[in-house]
Design a protein around this motif. Sequence first.
Motif, PDB file in Angstrom:
ATOM      1  N   SER A 193       0.831  -1.200   0.000  1.00  0.00           N
ATOM      2  CA  SER A 193       0.000   0.000   0.000  1.00  0.00           C
ATOM      3  C   SER A 193       0.869   1.255   0.000  1.00  0.00           C
ATOM      4  O   SER A 193       2.005   1.231   0.494  1.00  0.00           O
ATOM      5  CB  SER A 193      -0.911  -0.013   1.243  1.00  0.00           C
ATOM      6  OG  SER A 193      -1.486   1.248   1.475  1.00  0.00           O
TER       7      SER A 193
ATOM      8  N   THR B 160       0.143   3.910   1.716  1.00  0.00           N
ATOM      9  CA  THR B 160      -0.156   4.660   2.933  1.00  0.00           C
ATOM     10  C   THR B 160       1.132   5.163   3.589  1.00  0.00           C
ATOM     11  O   THR B 160       2.111   4.431   3.691  1.00  0.00           O
ATOM     12  CB  THR B 160      -0.928   3.770   3.920  1.00  0.00           C
ATOM     13  OG1 THR B 160      -2.156   3.391   3.316  1.00  0.00           O
ATOM     14  CG2 THR B 160      -1.207   4.505   5.211  1.00  0.00           C
TER      15      THR B 160
ATOM     16  N   LEU C  85      -2.600   9.535  10.615  1.00  0.00           N
ATOM     17  CA  LEU C  85      -2.010   8.337  10.010  1.00  0.00           C
ATOM     18  C   LEU C  85      -2.322   7.101  10.843  1.00  0.00           C
ATOM     19  O   LEU C  85      -2.607   6.028  10.298  1.00  0.00           O
ATOM     20  CB  LEU C  85      -0.500   8.507   9.862  1.00  0.00           C
ATOM     21  CG  LEU C  85       0.265   7.288   9.333  1.00  0.00           C
ATOM     22  CD1 LEU C  85      -0.232   6.879   7.949  1.00  0.00           C
ATOM     23  CD2 LEU C  85       1.769   7.575   9.289  1.00  0.00           C
TER      24      LEU C  85
ATOM     25  N   VAL D  39      -5.681   5.977   9.753  1.00  0.00           N
ATOM     26  CA  VAL D  39      -5.647   5.345   8.426  1.00  0.00           C
ATOM     27  C   VAL D  39      -5.117   3.920   8.526  1.00  0.00           C
ATOM     28  O   VAL D  39      -5.657   2.982   7.924  1.00  0.00           O
ATOM     29  CB  VAL D  39      -4.782   6.174   7.454  1.00  0.00           C
ATOM     30  CG1 VAL D  39      -4.623   5.450   6.122  1.00  0.00           C
ATOM     31  CG2 VAL D  39      -5.406   7.550   7.225  1.00  0.00           C
TER      32      VAL D  39
ATOM     33  N   GLU E 231      -7.090   0.452   7.561  1.00  0.00           N
ATOM     34  CA  GLU E 231      -6.581  -0.450   6.525  1.00  0.00           C
ATOM     35  C   GLU E 231      -6.285  -1.836   7.091  1.00  0.00           C
ATOM     36  O   GLU E 231      -6.548  -2.852   6.425  1.00  0.00           O
ATOM     37  CB  GLU E 231      -5.339   0.153   5.873  1.00  0.00           C
ATOM     38  CG  GLU E 231      -5.656   1.369   5.014  1.00  0.00           C
ATOM     39  CD  GLU E 231      -4.565   1.692   4.037  1.00  0.00           C
ATOM     40  OE1 GLU E 231      -3.470   1.092   4.115  1.00  0.00           O
ATOM     41  OE2 GLU E 231      -4.797   2.559   3.176  1.00  0.00           O
TER      42      GLU E 231
ATOM     43  N   VAL F   9       3.274  -1.445   4.178  1.00  0.00           N
ATOM     44  CA  VAL F   9       3.373  -0.011   3.886  1.00  0.00           C
ATOM     45  C   VAL F   9       4.847   0.386   3.734  1.00  0.00           C
ATOM     46  O   VAL F   9       5.464   0.901   4.665  1.00  0.00           O
ATOM     47  CB  VAL F   9       2.673   0.826   4.973  1.00  0.00           C
ATOM     48  CG1 VAL F   9       1.173   0.790   4.784  1.00  0.00           C
ATOM     49  CG2 VAL F   9       2.992   0.317   6.371  1.00  0.00           C
TER      50      VAL F   9
END
Length: 635
Positions: A386, A388, A476, A479, A483, A496
């Motif tokens: 990802s 992110t 963050l 998030v 996820e 990530v």
Amino acid sequence: MCGLAGIFSRRNRIDTSVLAQMGHVLHHRGPDDAGFLTLQRATGRYRRSKRIDPDDDTPFDLGLAFRRLKIIDLSERGAQPMTNADESVWLTFNGEIYNYTELREQLAARGRNFHSASDTEVILALYEAEGLDAFKRLNGMFAIALWDQRLRQLVLARDRFGIKPLYYAATPDGFVFGSEIKALLCHPAVAPRIDALALSEHLAFQFSLADRTLFSGVRLLEPGSLLIVEGDKPHRIERFWRLGYRPQSGRSLQSWAADMRERLVPAIRRQVRSDVPVGTFLSGGMDTGSISALAARSINPLHTFTCGFHVRGMNGLEQHFDERQDARDLATRLGTVHHELEVGAADLVALLPAVMWHLEDPRVGISYQIYKLSKLVRSHVTVVLSGTGGDEMFAGYPWRYDSILAETDPTRFEQRFYDVWCRLTADAQRSQLLSDKVLQSLSGSSPRDGFNAALADTAGLDPLHRALRFEAENFLQGVLLVEDRLNMAFSVEARVPLLDNELVDLLETMPANMKYDGAQTKIVLREALRGILPDEVLTRRKQGFTPPDETWMRTVSRPYIERILLSPTSFDRGLFRPKAVRDILQAHFDGRSNHRFLIWSLLCIEWMQRLFVDGERPAELPATASALVTTRAIR
């Protein structure tokens, strides 16, 4: 990978049937295997098994439950709970350690023998060699529960950024912990009650601050932290890492970009290590684009995944929300096997109950599209990379920084930044929305108190770095939690790479103006990616991964929203003033305001209570939902 849970009792025998439920309710996090450890702390007597024996009445006072998603070393040698050679240290571990190969080589050179190819055994060996300092050396994502029989010490640990979750809650004689809140709710001492301050913070920022969750008494172990219990002493928490900035001047952009590129390439190479298939998310932007481009060098063919929305006829920003064509073009250029799906207006209604079952404690953004995309991912790969962290590390949100970029007065900085972050409601509107009962229970506390506390030790930093530290530890964090939940709902491990230790270590030394200068965002990353990605990707406007719900909530979703939020059931909970809810909805439906994020949060909070208090179990929820039975009311 995986899910863990545990019970620590200071005085009484643990109820092993509760421990079994705690493991069972996490089945989706690890469908490949299960493991339990029950142990007497005073004697070290233990029982390790694949399932709990209901007839075992041994007075164990420590229990660990584990569900395994096999990623590294698929053999039984990688099973957990795992122990060392003399069975004095026991470990359950959720996550991946990307530098485990290098650490293994170092430990082997010091005479350590290994019996598996797993990163779990490397953690055990490193802990034996270095004690609590071992956690500082792990480059990866992890939530760990470790029992050291020699020291009579329980250690819970969470990675630098909190990529993997770990919750805990007090009980009358100890505490319980786990990868998800629903595991804790299996324990009769943990009641699903709303935390009034966390609710107020959520309605301000769309996340809770510090270690709070919307469940009263349930705490989130903060990122980069250890929770340590020695004997019967109260637990203590130690922070082993926190994002800091030590900017070095005198270097050119090109020099910084070269260093960034030299760290990014091996970071991706480390994070594609796996014994199961690996793919990547791919949008039209440079975060997922760079990861896909570099991963394609190691994986052939690379599977890439994107999600789009039907935006024909929409106006304003929503017409740009569908990135499928940009993703297709980049996938063709990279030569990947590309997969895509479309999220439609009816999906919010269809998916929200299952989404909330997995989210439990809702955080930032609208997220049902992530849930739907994860289901597609799982039909092709088990691990997905990802993007992110790219925006939070490289300053990708200019609208959050412009008002504070040149602000040198701390008081004005805090006020302006607070105004930026009250993304759902301002103070006055929130006071009108919350009921008298909730306002009274706040006892004068407010979201501003926690906000100021989060900024307190950033004084002296460049204003941009103050903002980025707050984002990393709060936005963050939200998030990452979202996820983790919605990917693990389908047993998908999301990695990530842009939060790799070596990348972040470099960013901590980089001047703020190499990230954002008031005109260009993510400056150093764009420069580092020249030649890796085409120029049109590097210059493309930023687009978040969000559905066009401003329009859908005024049309297709409106009857559902009214049925859920204006129902007697919802109002009888006594959290919100009915008139304020009606006014918010009407302002959105009339087009006078865009309250899509606030409406999403109100829906999530209502479904949180229907699932975890009222005991509703819609058909699309997993069978393991039956492991959690509660009839307590949120107060």
